[in-house]
Design a protein around this motif. Structure first.
Motif, PDB file in Angstrom:
ATOM      1  N   SER A 141       2.331  48.787  44.224  1.00  0.00           N
ATOM      2  CA  SER A 141       2.076  49.917  45.119  1.00  0.00           C
ATOM      3  C   SER A 141       1.813  51.192  44.333  1.00  0.00           C
ATOM      4  O   SER A 141       2.270  51.353  43.196  1.00  0.00           O
ATOM      5  CB  SER A 141       3.263  50.137  46.058  1.00  0.00           C
ATOM      6  N   LYS A 142       1.103  52.121  44.969  1.00  0.00           N
ATOM      7  CA  LYS A 142       0.812  53.411  44.340  1.00  0.00           C
ATOM      8  C   LYS A 142       1.933  54.416  44.542  1.00  0.00           C
ATOM      9  O   LYS A 142       2.282  55.170  43.635  1.00  0.00           O
ATOM     10  CB  LYS A 142      -0.484  53.985  44.919  1.00  0.00           C
ATOM     11  N   TYR A 143       2.492  54.453  45.763  1.00  0.00           N
ATOM     12  CA  TYR A 143       3.460  55.491  46.103  1.00  0.00           C
ATOM     13  C   TYR A 143       4.624  54.927  46.918  1.00  0.00           C
ATOM     14  O   TYR A 143       4.513  53.867  47.533  1.00  0.00           O
ATOM     15  CB  TYR A 143       2.798  56.610  46.932  1.00  0.00           C
ATOM     16  N   LYS A 144       5.712  55.683  46.896  1.00  0.00           N
ATOM     17  CA  LYS A 144       6.855  55.413  47.773  1.00  0.00           C
ATOM     18  C   LYS A 144       7.047  56.622  48.680  1.00  0.00           C
ATOM     19  O   LYS A 144       6.975  57.769  48.218  1.00  0.00           O
ATOM     20  CB  LYS A 144       8.127  55.160  46.944  1.00  0.00           C
ATOM     21  N   LEU A 184       3.428  52.751  49.792  1.00  0.00           N
ATOM     22  CA  LEU A 184       2.001  52.843  50.067  1.00  0.00           C
ATOM     23  C   LEU A 184       1.304  51.963  49.046  1.00  0.00           C
ATOM     24  O   LEU A 184       1.187  52.334  47.877  1.00  0.00           O
ATOM     25  CB  LEU A 184       1.535  54.293  49.973  1.00  0.00           C
ATOM     26  N   VAL A 185       0.882  50.807  49.486  1.00  0.00           N
ATOM     27  CA  VAL A 185       0.291  49.832  48.564  1.00  0.00           C
ATOM     28  C   VAL A 185      -1.050  50.343  48.056  1.00  0.00           C
ATOM     29  O   VAL A 185      -1.314  50.367  46.853  1.00  0.00           O
ATOM     30  CB  VAL A 185       0.140  48.462  49.248  1.00  0.00           C
ATOM     31  N   VAL A 211       6.044  63.354  52.216  1.00  0.00           N
ATOM     32  CA  VAL A 211       6.177  63.509  50.766  1.00  0.00           C
ATOM     33  C   VAL A 211       6.213  62.122  50.137  1.00  0.00           C
ATOM     34  O   VAL A 211       6.993  61.259  50.549  1.00  0.00           O
ATOM     35  CB  VAL A 211       7.445  64.300  50.394  1.00  0.00           C
ATOM     36  N   TRP A 212       5.352  61.918  49.139  1.00  0.00           N
ATOM     37  CA  TRP A 212       5.227  60.637  48.447  1.00  0.00           C
ATOM     38  C   TRP A 212       5.600  60.790  46.977  1.00  0.00           C
ATOM     39  O   TRP A 212       5.365  61.836  46.378  1.00  0.00           O
ATOM     40  CB  TRP A 212       3.793  60.115  48.526  1.00  0.00           C
ATOM     41  N   GLU A 213       6.149  59.728  46.408  1.00  0.00           N
ATOM     42  CA  GLU A 213       6.432  59.695  44.969  1.00  0.00           C
ATOM     43  C   GLU A 213       5.564  58.630  44.315  1.00  0.00           C
ATOM     44  O   GLU A 213       5.528  57.478  44.767  1.00  0.00           O
ATOM     45  CB  GLU A 213       7.905  59.381  44.719  1.00  0.00           C
ATOM     46  N   CYS A 214       4.855  59.024  43.258  1.00  0.00           N
ATOM     47  CA  CYS A 214       3.954  58.100  42.562  1.00  0.00           C
ATOM     48  C   CYS A 214       4.763  57.092  41.753  1.00  0.00           C
ATOM     49  O   CYS A 214       5.656  57.460  40.989  1.00  0.00           O
ATOM     50  CB  CYS A 214       3.010  58.880  41.657  1.00  0.00           C
TER      51      CYS A 214
END
Length: 505
Positions: free
Chosen positions: A297-300, A95-96, A473-476
Motif C-alpha cells: 500500500s501507498k498510505y495509511k 490506501l493500496v 490525513v494519510w501517512e506514507c
C-alpha cells in the motif's frame, strides 16, 4: 475568481463569526478522546505498578516462588490490558493505490472556444458572456482544461442519456486502470462507494459500475449525491467506517462530478459561475483493512474529521441549486459563502488539530481561546485566535481548488509556503476545479514530482455545499517513485510549476 470569490478581508480566518461556542466544542473533543486514551493510561499505570512490585519484592528478600507467582499474575493482567487495548482499536485502513482520469484531447476547451460557443447559445446575452469571460480570465485555469462532449454542442445536451454517457466516460476507464494497477478482479471488491453531487440516476451510478464489471451479488454498494466538493473525503470516511465492521475487505471509492446536468443557460450571475469554474475529472481509490496489503500500500489513513453547518439558515442557503425567475435550474453561490466557509473551516481544523497536533500547539491555541473569552469588548473585535502550525505534523497539503484567492487565503491562515500550495494551484491551472476528485489530482502531482517520502503525512481538505468541511490525513508507508511516467500528469509534469501562477492573484 470574480466578485463572488474575491476576499475583502485580509485573511479568511478573520471573517469568523465570534459567536461559535468553542467551550462546547472543546468539551466535546475532550470527551471524545478521553475513552480512547483511557486504556493507554491503564497500560502505563500497570507497567509502573509491575516495576514497583518487583522493586518491593527484591527489597524485602521474599521467597522466589512467592515472588514468581505474584509477578506472573501481574504480567497476565498487563497482557490482558494490552489485548483489550488492541481489540478496542479498529484495523488500520490502507490506501493500496489510486487512479485519476485523463480526459481525451478532443474534450479540451480553450477560453476562446468556450466563449464563442456560449455566444451562439440563445439563453445568454452580451452581459452574461462578458461576465463569464471575466470569471475565466481570473479563475486560475489554463486553456488546457476539459468539458464533456455534451457541453461542446450548441446548445449543450443536458438530458439524462447524455449524462449517463458522461458518467460511463469518466468512471469506467479509472475503474479499469485501478484494477489493472492492483491486479485485482472486480469480484475481489467487497465495498463500492460512488460519489457525484449533481447527478443521481436510477439505477444508481454504483449499480452502473456493478453491472459493467459483473461484480459479486453481495458487494455492498453506496451512492452519495448532493454532498458537494468535499464528497470524496466523505466517501473515504464512509469506507473507513464500513471497514471497521467488515474485516479483511477491499473497498473502492469512485469520485466524480457530472457536468452536463449542472449547465446553466440563464442570465443570473451567481448561477453562471459554475459554467466557468468546474471541469472534467474523476478518481478511483482502493482501500483495504487486510494486513497483507500493508507492504504494497501507498498510505495509511491516520484520521478523518467532518464538520457541517446545515443547521444554520445563512450557511444552508449560501450555495443552493434552484430555479431562476424563468424556471431554469442552476446553482446559486451567494455572497455569504466565504464567511460560511471560514466558519466551518475553523471548526474543522480546530477538531483536527486536537487529534494530530503536538501538545505545545494545542496549548497555545487553548490559551488564545481563554484570552479571547476574557478580553474586553473594545479588544474583542480585533482579537485573533492563535492558528496552530500544522506543518509540525503534516508535510503535504491538498487544498480545495475553488480559485487562487481562496487557495492563497487558506494558505495564509495555515502559514503555508508557496511550495505547500503548489499542487493546488497547478491542478487548478492544468485541470480546473474538478470538484471532489481534485484532491487526488493534487496528490498525483506530488507523487509525479516524487515529493512524498516514507513517513510523510498528507492532509486532504475538502469544502462543499451543505455546507460542510472534511479532512483526511494519510501517512506514507513507502517511497513513492516512478509515478511521473503514468497518470494524468505524465505528459506535462515537467512543465510545472509555472512561476507566473505563483505571482498572480
Amino acid at each position: 475568481m470574480g466578485p463572488f470569490f474575491k476576499l475583502n478581508k485580509e485573511n479568511i480566518f478573520k471573517t469568523i463569526n465570534t459567536d461559535i461556542d468553542y467551550d462546547h466544542l472543546f468539551s466535546t473533543m475532550l470527551s471524545k478522546h478521553f475513552y480512547s486514551n483511557l486504556l493507554e493510561l491503564l497500560r502505563f499505570v500497570t507497567l509502573v505498578f509491575v516495576i514497583s512490585i518487583e522493586a518491593y519484592f527484591i527489597a524485602q528478600n521474599r521467597k522466589f516462588t512467592f515472588h514468581f507467582i505474584i509477578l506472573l499474575l501481574i504480567i497476565l493482567l498487563y497482557y490482558i490490558l494490552i489485548k483489550l487495548y488492541d481489540l478496542s482499536r479498529p484495523s488500520p485502513v490502507y490506501l493500496v493505490n489510486f487512479s485519476c482520469f485523463k480526459p481525451p484531447s478532443f474534450c479540451r476547451v480553450p477560453f476562446s472556444t468556450f466563449l464563442e460557443n456560449a455566444s451562439k447559445i440563445e439563453g445568454f446575452d452580451s452581459e452574461s458572456i462578458a461576465f463569464m469571460s471575466k470569471i475565466l480570465s481570473s479563475s486560475g485555469q489554463s486553456n488546457e482544461t476539459y468539458l464533456p462532449p455534451a457541453l461542446h454542442y450548441i446548445p449543450p445536451k443536458t438530458h439524462q442519456q447524455e449524462s449517463i454517457k458522461e458518467a460511463k466516460m469518466v468512471l469506467f476507464p479509472i475503474m479499469e486502470d485501478l484494477l489493472s494497477k492492483t491486479k485485482l478482479s472486480p469480484c475481489d471488491i467487497d465495498i463500492l462507494i460512488v460519489n457525484c453531487t449533481g447527478f443521481c440516476p436510477s439505477p444508481s451510478l454504483s449499480s452502473i459500475i456493478i453491472n459493467k464489471f459483473s461484480m459479486r451479488s453481495d458487494t455492498r454498494s453506496y451512492n452519495l449525491s448532493g454532498m458537494g466538493c468535499s464528497a470524496s473525503v466523505i466517501a473515504i470516511e464512509l469506507a473507513q467506517n464500513l471497514l471497521k465492521t467488515h474485516k479483511n475487505s477491499y473497498a473502492v471509492v469512485l469520485s466524480t462530478e457530472i457536468l452536463s446536468t449542472g449547465w446553466y443557460s440563464g442570465h443570473e450571475k451567481p448561477k453562471l459561475l459554475l459554467n466557468c469554474l468546474f471541469r472534467m475529472g474523476s478518481a478511483a481509490i482502493l482501500l483495504s483493512n487486510k494486513k497483507e496489503t500493508k507492504n504494497k500500500s501507498k498510505y495509511k489513513l491516520v484520521c478523518t474529521v467532518r464538520t457541517q453547518r446545515a443547521f444554520e439558515d445563512k450557511a444552508y442557503l449560501s450555495a443552493i441549486r434552484e430555479e431562476d425567475s424563468n424556471g431554469k435550474l442552476g446553482v446559486t453561490l451567494n455572497r455569504d459563502l466565504l464567511q460560511v466557509a471560514a466558519e466551518i473551516l475553523r471548526t474543522n481544523i480546530t477538531i483536527l488539530g486536537s487529534k494530530i497536533l503536538p501538545f505545545l500547539e494545542k496549548f497555545w491555541h487553548g490559551v488564545s481561546i481563554v484570552r479571547k473569552k476574557f478580553a474586553h469588548k473594545d479588544q474583542e473585535v480585533n482579537y485573533n485566535y492563535y492558528v496552530p502550525n500544522f506543518k509540525t505534523v503534516v508535510q503535504h497539503f491538498c487544498l480545495p481548488t475553488s480559485g487562487r484567492p481562496l487557495i492563497r487565503d487558506i494558505a495564509k491562515g495555515l502559514k503555508l509556503s508557496e511550495r505547500d500550495i503548489e499542487p493546488a494551484l497547478m491542478t487548478l491551472h492544468r485541470f480546473g476545479n474538478q470538484s471532489s476528485s481534485s484532491l487526488w489530482y493534487e496528490l498525483c502531482y506530488m507523487e509525479a514530482k516524487e515529493r512524498v517520502k516514507k513517513g510523510d503525512r498528507v492532509w486532504q481538505l475538502g469544502m462543499g455545499t451543505g455546507p460542510k468541511c472534511n479532512s483526511a490525513v494519510w501517512e506514507c508507508l513507502r517511497p513513492i517513485v516512478g509515478e511521473s511516467s503514468i497518470g494524468p500528469w505524465a505528459d506535462c509534469v515537467h512543465q510545472y510549476p509555472i512561476t507566473a501562477i505563483h505571482q498572480g492573484d
